[in-house]
Design a protein around this motif. Sequence first.
Motif, PDB file in Angstrom:
ATOM      1  N   GLU A 674       0.859  -1.177   0.000  1.00 49.65           N
ATOM      2  CA  GLU A 674       0.000   0.000   0.000  1.00 49.65           C
ATOM      3  C   GLU A 674       0.901   1.235   0.000  1.00 49.65           C
ATOM      4  N   ASP A 675       0.559   2.206  -0.851  1.00 48.43           N
ATOM      5  CA  ASP A 675       1.294   3.467  -0.893  1.00 48.43           C
ATOM      6  C   ASP A 675       0.466   4.505  -0.150  1.00 48.43           C
ATOM      7  N   ALA A 676       0.811   4.733   1.110  1.00 47.88           N
ATOM      8  CA  ALA A 676       0.035   5.670   1.926  1.00 47.88           C
ATOM      9  C   ALA A 676       0.183   7.106   1.462  1.00 47.88           C
ATOM     10  N   HIS A 680      -3.640   5.870  -0.703  1.00 46.03           N
ATOM     11  CA  HIS A 680      -3.911   5.318   0.626  1.00 46.03           C
ATOM     12  C   HIS A 680      -5.162   4.416   0.601  1.00 46.03           C
ATOM     13  N   GLN A 727       5.520   0.785   8.392  1.00 45.55           N
ATOM     14  CA  GLN A 727       5.669   1.595   7.181  1.00 45.55           C
ATOM     15  C   GLN A 727       7.141   1.810   6.866  1.00 45.55           C
TER      16      GLN A 727
END
Length: 1301
Positions: A674-676, A680, A727
């Motif tokens: 996941e690319d916050a 997101h 993260q």
Amino acid sequence: MDGPTATATALLLGLLAHVASPLEVPLDLPQPPTITHQSPKDYIVDPRENIIVRCEAKGKPHPSFSWTRNGMHFDVDEDPKVAMKPHSGTLVIDISGGEKAEMYEGVYQCTARNEHGTAVSNNIAIRQSHYFSVFKDHLLKGSPLWSKERNQPIVVQEGVALVLECRPPAGLPPPIVFWMDNNFQKLSQSPRVSQGLNGDLYFSNVVPSDSRSDYICYARFPHTQTIQQKQPITVRVMNMDAINETMAAFLNDTDFFGDGPAEDRRPTFLVPQGTTSSKMVLRGHVLEMECIAEGLPTPEVSWVKVSGELPHNRLSLLNFHKTLRITGVTEADAGQYRCTAKNRLGTIHHTITVNVKAAPYWIMAPNNLVLAPLENGQLICRASGNPKPAISWAMNGVPIHNVPHDPSRRVEDDTIMFTDVQSGSSAVYQCNASNDHGYLLANAFVNVLAEPPRVLTPPNKVYQVIRNKPAILDCSSFGSPLPKITWFKESRSSVLDGDPYTAHDNGTLEVRTAHSSNSGKYTCVARNSLGISENHVYLEVKEPTRILKQPEYKVVLRNRDVVFECKVTHDSSLMPTVTWLKDDDELPDDERFVVDVDSLTIKDVTESDAGTYTCIMNTTLDQDSASAKLTVVEYPDPPSDLELTDHRSRSVQLTWTPGDDHNSPIKKFLIQYEDALHDHGKWHNLTEVPGTKTTAHLKLSPYVHYSFRVLALNSVGYSEPSQPSQQYKTNPAAPDENPAGVKATGTEHNNLVISWKPMTALQSNGPGLQYKVSWRQKNVDEWLSSTVANVSKFTVSGTPTFVPYEVQVQAVNKHGAGPEPGTVVGYSGEDLPVAAPDNVQVRVVNSTLADVHWDPVSAESLRGHLNGYKIYYWRERSLHKRNPHHSEQQILTFNGNKTHGKLPGLHPYSIYNLNVRVFNGRGDGPASSTKQFKTPEGVPGQPSFLRITKPSLDSLNLEWGPPAHPNGLLTGYTLKYQSVNSTNDLGPVEKLKLPPNETSMTLHNLKYSTRYKFYFSAETVKGQGPSISEEAVTVIDEGFPEPPHPLSPTSEHSYRHKARPLVPGPVLGNLSSSLGEDGVLISWEYWGSEKNVYVEYIVENSNEDWMKELVNGSQTYVLKGLKEGLAYKVRVVAKGHSDETVHSSEELLVTVPAMASRQVDIATQGWFIGLMCAIALLILVLLIVCFIKRNKGGKYPVKEKEDAHADPEVQPMKEDDCTFGEYSDSEDHKPLKGSRTSSNGTVKRDDSDDSLVDYGDVGDPQFNEDGSFIGQYSGKKERDTAECIESSEAPSPINAMNSFV
């Protein structure tokens, strides 16, 4: 061990036991006492119940009993609380009045004696349960068993070892200890937390979840079935910060412990202490050894035997391998055992030396001995033990050295030998073998008897055995001297000894392998010097039980059903019973398990159902079994413990712990991210790794805030995702790539649109993503450029029309530009072509096809990409006078650089126009000059209709219409027809040529009641067109049965040998009707499999329900009783088993014409009037005779003759109701109207109709307009005497009339 092998082994063991069994003397013969039952040597009693000390014996005469206590005579009569059961030595000590059980503790021994000897029991040590005694004392003092100490909370540092002591009070026997909480739930144990053999609870290291206030030790005393508990223990596991905060108030804010939790450490043993220890165990007992270690991480424990192999068949590893248990200890189990505890920080060992001792055990116990006078014999008493036991003898309870000397008896260590025994020397001898660990006591009598033989086996006993198994035939006998046994079969031709028979010393006959030929009657004969005795037994050899279809290995998904089959064959006289086991135990008591005769069904399978299922087929003689494994699979559990290591700018190492695979190995792991920062909440697939790996090296992109999760895949599917990892952020950088999908094309004639696929945030590598767009006209050196953002196309205006350009698109962000972009060539916008194709030529190939040619258009006039050519064509008109027709314009497209094409599907005998146009991406160019061409004549289409009307006995009328598409000038019609018989075979084809201007004809000289098939087609000069087909039936002659063929218009274009459908389609069709004298004949064709076929009909526009008639296998049916002048809707339906409509034909409209009846008016015929008068006169005479007969009450002569010689064809009038018997006309079997014909051909009359019309063949009950016969014959039946004649069934005059018509 499988069923047959186990059965054979059991038989052989039974035989050996029978051979070695002690001698039994019939109780009707004199014999010394024999102890049959006695209490155990160590007898622990419950003081709440009466004490019962058992001692039973047999003998002839019946023995008397006495007791000793602690070696002294115990007088039963002196103590009123002690009684001895009648005819028994069993003592009953009554302590229900409050007497203490300890008053009767001691060592008891029973003596049984009669005139032939004395037998003694073991020494029986009576002790009461110590626990109850202690508990009773405590109750008297008002305090519980366990001391009521208040346990202080135990505060312990996280990671250290801990032991919670139980220390239950001693009991006899010792209590069973277990730990539970306040809710009476057992505390969960694991390799880290477990209970020792002494009942203490050991923690190898503590964790915060161990904190609780209800650690309770329970002790269950099995003899009294009571449970006591210790006071709850509170444990608080605290980390350093919590402990320091708790202790700060007491220690002036100074730290009590260090800054961190307990450090990892190598294992040390909590139990046992040191590096070596020893243990003694008795032979036959259970050996239990334990090694419990502490350490961090939790140590793993393993066992080896230093001096040999572990006995795996008797060994169990319990308590998470911390306890080693060996059952049935033997001398071979002595030696050194080493337990090892290890973790990643080290290993520790402990060696336990095991010594095996043995209480005495029998090698050969003495058996009863029966001797005839002057015979010899011996008693052998042989025992072993560690240390070796001492052997001592007694006679009638007196040590052997204290009894008078007997020259016929000699004692040598463990053997007493007897020679030339004399009558009256019977006695009971006792053998005692003892060492430090116990003793053995055996009684064996010597009985001197002289007795002729007797066979003890019941007579005519039937033995049943399975084929190919050993058979054991018993011939138990007694005699003194010992009888000799011989066996015979059937006729006693020879003694049975030798293959396949084996005669054993005890008289048993063994058939080593039984076959059907061994079945029959067997006789055993017992002989000694005093006489002879014999007995008969029978052997039946049965077929074995065998499982034919064994259960098979199953892999099933959870919540599905599974079936194990188990089909068996067996002897017809044996009824097998099926038993299913799960893991060698009974099936769970669950309604999901359904056992059938030859199968086991498990519904809604759960994971706990996995295991091995065994089908056992048992009969009274044998069994067979088969097993299969059930594996229950499920989606795997999600991985856990995700950890990121080896952090780098463009990569990271991800590790995880796999979850439970639920019996289906993990095939692979899917890693998602996941690319916050940019996306997101949305997860993307990153990579996959094989299921054998638990780590992955992940390549990363700059400027992304990564979170990772892992999914596991097995044969069932993917697991739920794991919890996200921590993260991981990567730093921004210049783009690594440029946009893909770059294109350059024009949307207008003077522009160039440059487009590309926009880059994702993951591809941008940093903030401030822009695109540098560059372009130049091909073969021009100078580039023009522009930088744009947040778009995916750029338009260059003012370009010349359709000129090649070179373009580039480069990605740029705040940290730099991407790599050098590639060059893409495109064209500016197109414009419509300005020229039309030249030299258009048309060549007519046939009546429906034309070939068109043209010259291509030049590239300059195309002004764009050549997409192809289009032919525009339309039908101007038809050359047929009656059909001028003008059709709409059609377009046929030819892509690419084509210069010719074909026009298919043209109409014959027509005039067409066409032109050709070129087209590019912008559109069509101008049209070429119009070309006109004609198509020649072709074969005509199908005639528009064919109707068959006015059917008669030998002719049919045909009407038709010309084809809708004549495709030329018609030259005539062709009619072909042929008959169809009852088996759908077609007769010879008849052919007729008809002129083109005809539209009807009448076909004569046809066969009556015959079905015909017609084929009708039109012709032009080009040939004959497709035919239309129709079927019809000539009128049915009244003297012949109805034909079983339908009237069926069809759409066949050809005819075959069989009249059946050409292609699959509806199973009901060709529904037609024709009007007959009996009603409307409905015909159809049916090719379906359903048996319930009905004809349904209803008045048109009626709201009533459809009426139906069952027709089943027939394909015709006559609808009777339809009202004249009405129209009916008719259909044929096929219905299923549940009366639902499966197939239905189209509805057919049938109109019943209003016409005058074709019946002859018989009411005015002279012969009919004369006949009616004769019938009336006859009825009058019969009435007078009936009246006279009733008054006189006698019989008239004619009646007596009729009674004596009854005519079976003519039955007399019935006396009770003045009615005539039924008249049978053998030549007329037609069913009456209002009657129902059953499947066997019998006729059942309805009571509602009784007029003379019932005997006619017509459905209209009216004879003529004046109604002369309606009033006389159409009324309802009355049962009184005046109208009894109307109910008779006289021969019908109408039938007679119709036979002349």
